[in-house]
Scaffold this motif. Structure first.
Motif, PDB file in Angstrom:
ATOM      1  N   SER A  97      10.242   1.056   1.588  1.00 58.94           N
ATOM      2  CA  SER A  97      11.616   1.246   2.067  1.00 58.94           C
ATOM      3  C   SER A  97      12.467   2.033   1.076  1.00 58.94           C
ATOM      4  CB  SER A  97      12.266  -0.111   2.350  1.00 58.94           C
ATOM      5  OG  SER A  97      12.501  -0.800   1.138  1.00 58.94           O
ATOM      6  N   GLY A  98      11.883   2.380  -0.084  1.00 54.81           N
ATOM      7  CA  GLY A  98      12.627   3.099  -1.103  1.00 54.81           C
ATOM      8  C   GLY A  98      13.326   2.197  -2.104  1.00 54.81           C
ATOM      9  N   ARG A  99      13.158   0.881  -1.947  1.00 54.93           N
ATOM     10  CA  ARG A  99      13.779  -0.082  -2.862  1.00 54.93           C
ATOM     11  C   ARG A  99      13.053  -0.061  -4.205  1.00 54.93           C
ATOM     12  NH1 ARG A  99      12.672  -5.639  -3.835  1.00 54.93           N
ATOM     13  NH2 ARG A  99      11.001  -5.392  -2.341  1.00 54.93           N
ATOM     14  N   LEU A 100      13.816   0.030  -5.279  1.00 59.10           N
ATOM     15  CA  LEU A 100      13.258   0.058  -6.620  1.00 59.10           C
ATOM     16  C   LEU A 100      12.676  -1.302  -6.971  1.00 59.10           C
ATOM     17  CD1 LEU A 100      12.980   1.949  -9.093  1.00 59.10           C
ATOM     18  CD2 LEU A 100      15.122   0.963  -9.931  1.00 59.10           C
ATOM     19  N   ILE A 101      11.401  -1.323  -7.377  1.00 55.55           N
ATOM     20  CA  ILE A 101      10.755  -2.590  -7.727  1.00 55.55           C
ATOM     21  C   ILE A 101      10.195  -2.575  -9.143  1.00 55.55           C
ATOM     22  CG2 ILE A 101      10.192  -3.236  -5.359  1.00 55.55           C
ATOM     23  CD1 ILE A 101       7.265  -2.282  -6.137  1.00 55.55           C
ATOM     24  N   GLY A 102      10.468  -1.495  -9.887  1.00 57.83           N
ATOM     25  CA  GLY A 102       9.979  -1.447 -11.260  1.00 57.83           C
ATOM     26  C   GLY A 102      10.480  -0.213 -11.973  1.00 57.83           C
ATOM     27  N   ALA A 103      10.330  -0.232 -13.304  1.00 54.22           N
ATOM     28  CA  ALA A 103      10.773   0.894 -14.120  1.00 54.22           C
ATOM     29  C   ALA A 103       9.955   0.940 -15.408  1.00 54.22           C
ATOM     30  CB  ALA A 103      12.260   0.768 -14.442  1.00 54.22           C
TER      31      ALA A 103
ATOM     32  N   MET B 208       7.353   2.628 -23.832  1.00 51.73           N
ATOM     33  CA  MET B 208       8.111   1.677 -24.639  1.00 51.73           C
ATOM     34  C   MET B 208       8.320   0.346 -23.924  1.00 51.73           C
ATOM     35  SD  MET B 208      10.802   4.644 -25.846  1.00 51.73           S
ATOM     36  CE  MET B 208      12.174   3.612 -25.562  1.00 51.73           C
ATOM     37  N   LYS B 209       8.672   0.416 -22.675  1.00 50.67           N
ATOM     38  CA  LYS B 209       8.919  -0.794 -21.870  1.00 50.67           C
ATOM     39  C   LYS B 209       8.507  -0.486 -20.449  1.00 50.67           C
ATOM     40  CE  LYS B 209      12.359  -2.956 -24.555  1.00 50.67           C
ATOM     41  NZ  LYS B 209      12.068  -4.242 -25.067  1.00 50.67           N
ATOM     42  N   ILE B 210       7.961  -1.500 -19.799  1.00 45.34           N
ATOM     43  CA  ILE B 210       7.594  -1.365 -18.391  1.00 45.34           C
ATOM     44  C   ILE B 210       7.730  -2.733 -17.742  1.00 45.34           C
ATOM     45  CG2 ILE B 210       5.136  -1.721 -18.836  1.00 45.34           C
ATOM     46  CD1 ILE B 210       4.610   0.412 -16.626  1.00 45.34           C
ATOM     47  N   GLN B 211       8.354  -2.770 -16.594  1.00 41.58           N
ATOM     48  CA  GLN B 211       8.484  -4.008 -15.826  1.00 41.58           C
ATOM     49  C   GLN B 211       8.313  -3.643 -14.365  1.00 41.58           C
ATOM     50  OE1 GLN B 211       8.869  -7.268 -16.724  1.00 41.58           O
ATOM     51  NE2 GLN B 211       8.552  -6.551 -18.810  1.00 41.58           N
ATOM     52  N   LEU B 212       7.559  -4.472 -13.663  1.00 35.33           N
ATOM     53  CA  LEU B 212       7.267  -4.179 -12.261  1.00 35.33           C
ATOM     54  C   LEU B 212       7.035  -5.474 -11.514  1.00 35.33           C
ATOM     55  CD1 LEU B 212       6.671  -1.833 -10.270  1.00 35.33           C
ATOM     56  CD2 LEU B 212       4.300  -1.957 -11.014  1.00 35.33           C
ATOM     57  N   LYS B 213       7.699  -5.629 -10.392  1.00 35.33           N
ATOM     58  CA  LYS B 213       7.511  -6.807  -9.544  1.00 35.33           C
ATOM     59  C   LYS B 213       6.431  -6.486  -8.515  1.00 35.33           C
ATOM     60  CE  LYS B 213      12.002  -8.907  -9.882  1.00 35.33           C
ATOM     61  NZ  LYS B 213      13.071  -9.542  -9.147  1.00 35.33           N
ATOM     62  N   ALA B 214       5.187  -6.470  -8.970  1.00 32.61           N
ATOM     63  CA  ALA B 214       4.065  -6.159  -8.087  1.00 32.61           C
ATOM     64  C   ALA B 214       2.776  -6.591  -8.770  1.00 32.61           C
ATOM     65  CB  ALA B 214       4.037  -4.655  -7.801  1.00 32.61           C
ATOM     66  N   THR B 215       1.659  -6.397  -8.075  1.00 37.70           N
ATOM     67  CA  THR B 215       0.369  -6.777  -8.638  1.00 37.70           C
ATOM     68  C   THR B 215      -0.004  -5.847  -9.788  1.00 37.70           C
ATOM     69  OG1 THR B 215      -0.861  -5.329  -7.157  1.00 37.70           O
ATOM     70  CG2 THR B 215      -0.407  -7.578  -6.369  1.00 37.70           C
ATOM     71  N   LEU B 216      -0.991  -6.251 -10.576  1.00 42.72           N
ATOM     72  CA  LEU B 216      -1.428  -5.455 -11.718  1.00 42.72           C
ATOM     73  C   LEU B 216      -1.921  -4.079 -11.295  1.00 42.72           C
ATOM     74  CD1 LEU B 216      -3.237  -8.102 -13.927  1.00 42.72           C
ATOM     75  CD2 LEU B 216      -0.952  -7.134 -14.210  1.00 42.72           C
ATOM     76  N   LYS B 217      -2.437  -3.945 -10.083  1.00 42.45           N
ATOM     77  CA  LYS B 217      -2.894  -2.638  -9.599  1.00 42.45           C
ATOM     78  C   LYS B 217      -1.757  -1.623  -9.661  1.00 42.45           C
ATOM     79  CE  LYS B 217      -4.128  -0.303  -5.326  1.00 42.45           C
ATOM     80  NZ  LYS B 217      -4.371  -0.467  -3.893  1.00 42.45           N
TER      81      LYS B 217
ATOM     82  N   CYS C 223       0.815  -1.205   0.000  1.00 41.57           N
ATOM     83  CA  CYS C 223       0.000   0.000   0.000  1.00 41.57           C
ATOM     84  C   CYS C 223       0.851   1.259   0.000  1.00 41.57           C
ATOM     85  CB  CYS C 223      -0.952  -0.002   1.189  1.00 41.57           C
ATOM     86  SG  CYS C 223      -0.110  -0.031   2.782  1.00 41.57           S
ATOM     87  N   ASP C 224       2.143   1.146   0.232  1.00 35.51           N
ATOM     88  CA  ASP C 224       3.002   2.319   0.300  1.00 35.51           C
ATOM     89  C   ASP C 224       3.950   2.450  -0.887  1.00 35.51           C
ATOM     90  OD1 ASP C 224       1.904   3.119   2.735  1.00 35.51           O
ATOM     91  OD2 ASP C 224       3.261   1.811   3.842  1.00 35.51           O
ATOM     92  N   MET C 225       3.617   1.890  -2.027  1.00 36.83           N
ATOM     93  CA  MET C 225       4.469   2.034  -3.212  1.00 36.83           C
ATOM     94  C   MET C 225       4.203   3.367  -3.872  1.00 36.83           C
ATOM     95  SD  MET C 225       4.591  -1.593  -5.050  1.00 36.83           S
ATOM     96  CE  MET C 225       4.050  -3.014  -4.158  1.00 36.83           C
ATOM     97  N   ASN C 226       5.269   3.944  -4.448  1.00 34.25           N
ATOM     98  CA  ASN C 226       5.134   5.241  -5.102  1.00 34.25           C
ATOM     99  C   ASN C 226       6.004   5.318  -6.346  1.00 34.25           C
ATOM    100  OD1 ASN C 226       3.458   6.867  -3.258  1.00 34.25           O
ATOM    101  ND2 ASN C 226       5.094   6.387  -1.811  1.00 34.25           N
ATOM    102  N   PRO C 227       5.519   6.039  -7.380  1.00 32.68           N
ATOM    103  CA  PRO C 227       6.392   6.347  -8.510  1.00 32.68           C
ATOM    104  C   PRO C 227       7.514   7.265  -8.041  1.00 32.68           C
ATOM    105  CG  PRO C 227       4.078   6.757  -9.040  1.00 32.68           C
ATOM    106  CD  PRO C 227       4.170   6.531  -7.563  1.00 32.68           C
ATOM    107  N   VAL C 228       8.700   7.079  -8.607  1.00 31.35           N
ATOM    108  CA  VAL C 228       9.854   7.899  -8.221  1.00 31.35           C
ATOM    109  C   VAL C 228      10.630   8.318  -9.475  1.00 31.35           C
ATOM    110  CG1 VAL C 228      10.141   6.860  -5.924  1.00 31.35           C
ATOM    111  CG2 VAL C 228      11.293   5.837  -7.877  1.00 31.35           C
TER     112      VAL C 228
END
Length: 141
Positions: free
Chosen positions: A42-48, A68-77, A3-8
């Motif tokens: 925690s600020g750890r990068l989990i996608g780009a 162009m490209k997107i990868q994320l280690k998280a749910t589709l939400k 619940c605390d993920m954010n774009p950076v």
């Protein structure tokens, strides 16, 4: 939790390093307009995500951006959150439209609920030279 993920903000070099480490060199890009990351609490990068100008199709006014490209280690939400961050950033840069080609069925319901439309439902054509397993979504900004 998630619940605390954010774009950076994320530079292309850092985004490519993430892609290469987690998904292989074939996911890296040589150029883009901007890149955005997704970080956990925690600020750890989990996608780009990489966003660039439209290249294979005519865009004489340079008003269309493309995820162009997107990868994320998280749910589709959270994929939707990252796509929307790309759209907001493109709008702030003056783009009028953003588009992406995604595997059929993968994110379609999530994107549809956030103002992304199938290209042929927005008056545009699906690309003819792409595999039938992918579909194009567009969002007017």
């Amino acid at each position: 939790g998630q619940c605390d993920m954010n774009p950076v903000p994320l530079g292309m070099k850092e985004a490519n390093a993430y892609m290469e480490k987690h998904h292989g060199k074939e996911f890296t890009v040589k150029g883009c307009m901007f890149s955005i990351g997704m970080a956990d609490e925690s600020g750890r990068l989990i996608g780009a995500a990489f966003v660039g100008r439209l290249r294979p199709w005519p865009d004489p006014d340079h008003t269309t951006a493309e995820v162009m490209k997107i990868q994320l280690k998280a749910t589709l939400k959270w994929h939707r959150v990252l796509y929307d961050a790309c759209a907001r950033t493109a709008a702030q840069m003056g783009f009028k439209k953003i588009q992406t080609d995604i595997p059929r069925g993968e994110l379609e319901n999530r994107l549809k609920s956030n103002n992304w439309k199938l290209a042929n439902q927005s008056g545009e054509k699906q690309p003819k030279n792409r595999k039938s397993e992918t579909v194009r979504y567009v969002r007017y900004l």
